[in-house]
Design a protein around this motif. Structure first.
Motif, PDB file in Angstrom:
ATOM      1  N   ARG A   1       0.835  -1.198   0.000  1.00 42.78           N
ATOM      2  CA  ARG A   1       0.000   0.000   0.000  1.00 42.78           C
ATOM      3  C   ARG A   1       0.879   1.261   0.000  1.00 42.78           C
TER       4      ARG A   1
ATOM      5  N   ARG B   1       1.228   4.012  -2.982  1.00 42.10           N
ATOM      6  CA  ARG B   1       1.037   5.440  -2.741  1.00 42.10           C
ATOM      7  C   ARG B   1       2.201   6.244  -3.316  1.00 42.10           C
TER       8      ARG B   1
ATOM      9  N   GLU C   1       2.153   6.440  -7.144  1.00 40.28           N
ATOM     10  CA  GLU C   1       1.152   7.348  -7.736  1.00 40.28           C
ATOM     11  C   GLU C   1       1.777   8.704  -8.080  1.00 40.28           C
TER      12      GLU C   1
ATOM     13  N   LEU D   1       1.446  10.477   4.589  1.00 41.25           N
ATOM     14  CA  LEU D   1       1.435   9.069   4.155  1.00 41.25           C
ATOM     15  C   LEU D   1       0.487   8.245   5.021  1.00 41.25           C
TER      16      LEU D   1
ATOM     17  N   GLU E   1      -3.065   8.965   4.037  1.00 38.07           N
ATOM     18  CA  GLU E   1      -3.447   8.489   2.702  1.00 38.07           C
ATOM     19  C   GLU E   1      -3.468   6.967   2.599  1.00 38.07           C
ATOM     20  N   THR E   2      -2.633   6.316   3.391  1.00 37.48           N
ATOM     21  CA  THR E   2      -2.602   4.831   3.333  1.00 37.48           C
ATOM     22  C   THR E   2      -3.468   4.220   4.433  1.00 37.48           C
TER      23      THR E   2
END
Lengths: 99, 455
Positions: A7, A11, A14, A25, A28-29
């Motif tokens: 994951r 991220r 991307e 981070l 977002e994860t």
């Protein structure tokens, strides 16, 4: 490789060139600090992650920022491809080979 | 920047402490986590962030302590912005060492060791310490007594030993050396009712002191114990085996009930002064020891009830003299039990009441009045004893203060010891070395170590 590490790699993949903060981070994860930092430490240990301290504004402590190295990027892409292939194969299997 | 609230301050403190004990190669990561803490939204989220991050750092600190080779730069850092402080300063090392040594030096003083044991004794049940371990002073008396063949000292240890087999062996040895100490068998048998030696001790005690009810009560208790072991417990006295009934009948017919507490006190006094023993645990002995077998009172109570019923049957059959004899036997035994037990032995009062009724029926008013008076006296004694028991368990200020002081000082010692060890552990963890010159205690660690040593 653990799903959490994948994951994190996803991220980073991307936005390959962008530096990101640890808290960013984490949000977002969806990983907690106790999970995220060991992953970052491991990635850095194997030279897959680049780290840097930056000062954002006066009086505010410097922040640690991260982005994948070239090796890290390569690994992330490989894993992404494997993951996508795996998803396609699974989808095909589920839909009777019509995918 | 988010203003510092209490959870956020706790979070920052926790993380800073974790950084202080973390290995060198995770320092930057620790500071990275701390820097992010300022940007975490929500106070409780910040605390959770700090807990997770601190967990990572503590894990690394523990790993580096267990595997010292991990001290090397295993994790590349993005810079060397933060570095650890120097090794422990000499004054700090001296303060810590002095505190630790001073606290340990207290144990050199016998008075302190004694007080320490007394204070910890209150917490023995909580801590589940090994209660079978023998008192060191008692152990030294035993060694000397065995070397010098000192019968009295052997008997003294036999009365206090924590193992039944050893207690029985020492009692046998003491009596072999000095047959006058045969009464020791009775006390050891009361303390350890299931030792096999009782089978030859009881006849010896009966020969030694034929008028005493105690050996019969010991026999009755042994029979109770055998029944318990065979899971064949009967609560009614009439269902008990004939051997139990004959042992209790013999006890009720005995002229006295001597628990040998006088002999025991004399022996204790002589041995304690001869061996210069001053341990309060030894001096106090068994504070709950009343001298009777554990089942002695309940056996007597049940047997008296049985005798009372038998006497009433005899009374209804018109055999008043046999009934009166039974009632007198109960009253006599009630008196033998002594003040500790007789006030709870209500059959004495019942026996006197029946005797009063019996003599009144036989037109002997003077005797009837006498027995009524005795019955009334028994009733008053029982009420008095019941009131005293309530007071004994009620608020006795001095005793309560003493017990509280001992309990609190024991708790303080335990907590201080735990705090001292925790602090030392934290210092070693933080320094990741067992070498004194490499120790790096913080001010908090020094303060904690010093205060726990002083406490």
């Amino acid at each position: 490789m653990s799903p959490q590490t994948l994951r994190v790699l996803e991220r980073f993949a991307e936005r390959p060139t962008a530096w990101c903060y640890g808290y960013e981070l984490s949000r977002e994860t969806g990983l907690k600090s106790g999970t995220l930092y060991p992953i970052l430490m491991r990635l850095a240990k194997f030279s897959l992650l680049e780290t840097k301290w930056i000062s954002t504004e006066d009086g505010v402590p410097p922040r640690h920022i991260y982005r994948l190295t070239l090796n890290g990027m390569k690994l992330a892409r490989e894993k992404q491809t494997i993951s996508r292939t795996g998803v396609c194969v699974r989808r095909a299997a589920l839909s009777g080979g019509k995918a | 920047m988010i203003p510092l609230s209490l959870p956020r301050r706790i979070a920052a403190f926790l993380l800073r402490y974790a950084i202080s004990i973390s290995p060198r190669d995770t320092l930057d990561w620790g500071h990275a986590m701390l820097a992010e803490l300022d940007h975490v939204q929500g106070n409780w989220a910040a605390l959770l962030w700090s807990l997770g991050s601190a967990g990572v750092l503590v894990k690394h600190a523990l790993l580096s302590l267990i595997f010292p080779s991990r001290n090397g730069p295993t994790i590349p850092s993005g810079g060397n912005l933060f570095s650890k402080e120097d090794s422990m300063r000499k004054p700090a090392l001296a303060i810590t060492a002095v505190c630790v040594v001073a606290s340990l030096l207290f144990f050199v003083a016998p008075v302190f060791r004694q007080a320490f044991r007394v204070s910890l004794f209150q917490w023995q049940f909580l801590l589940h310490t090994d209660r079978s371990r023998m008192n060191p002073e008692l152990e030294s008396i035993l060694q000397k007594a065995e070397r010098d063949h000192d019968a009295e000292a052997l008997a003294f240890v036999a009365l206090r030993h924590t193992q039944s087999s050893e207690s029985a062996r020492l009692a046998d040895e003491a009596v072999r050396l000095d047959p006058k100490l045969i009464w020791v068998y009775a006390i050891v048998a009361v303390r350890w009712p299931f030792v096999p030696e009782i089978d030859h001790w009881v006849p010896a005690l009966e020969r030694f002191d034929p008028q005493n009810a105690l050996p019969h009560l010991i026999t009755a208790e042994k029979i109770d114990g055998d029944q318990v072991l065979r899971a064949n417990v009967t609560h009614r006295a009439e269902d008990r085996p004939p051997s139990w009934q004959s042992a209790m009948a013999a006890a009720f017919e005995s002229a006295k009930l001597d628990t040998y507490s006088g002999q025991r006190k004399e022996l204790d006094r002589r041995v304690l002064s001869r061996y210069h023993a001053g341990d309060p645990e030894l001096i106090a002995g068994d504070v709950c020891f009343y001298g009777l077998p554990s089942y002695g009172f309940s056996d007597s109570y049940r047997y008296a009830k049985l005798v009372l019923v038998t006497a009433q049957v005899l009374e209804t059959q018109g055999d008043t003299s046999a009934a009166a004899e039974k009632y007198l036997a109960i009253a006599h035994f009630g008196k033998l039990l002594g003040p500790d037990f007789s006030a709870r032995f209500m059959q004495t009062q019942q026996a006197y009441t029946r005797l009063a009724a019996l003599t009144a029926k036989s037109s002997r008013p003077a005797e009837a009045a006498f027995y009524s008076f005795l019955a009334d006296q028994e009733r008053q004694a029982m009420e008095q004893a019941s009131y005293s028991r309530c007071r004994r368990f009620g608020p006795n200020q001095v005793a309560r203060w003493d017990a509280d002081s001992a309990r609190r000082s024991g708790a303080v010692m335990l907590l201080s010891g735990a705090l001292l060890f925790a602090t030392l552990f934290a210092v070693f963890l933080r320094s990741r070395s067992l070498r004194l010159n490499l120790l790096r205690p913080g001010r908090l660690a020094i303060a904690l170590a010093a205060s726990s040593s002083v406490a």
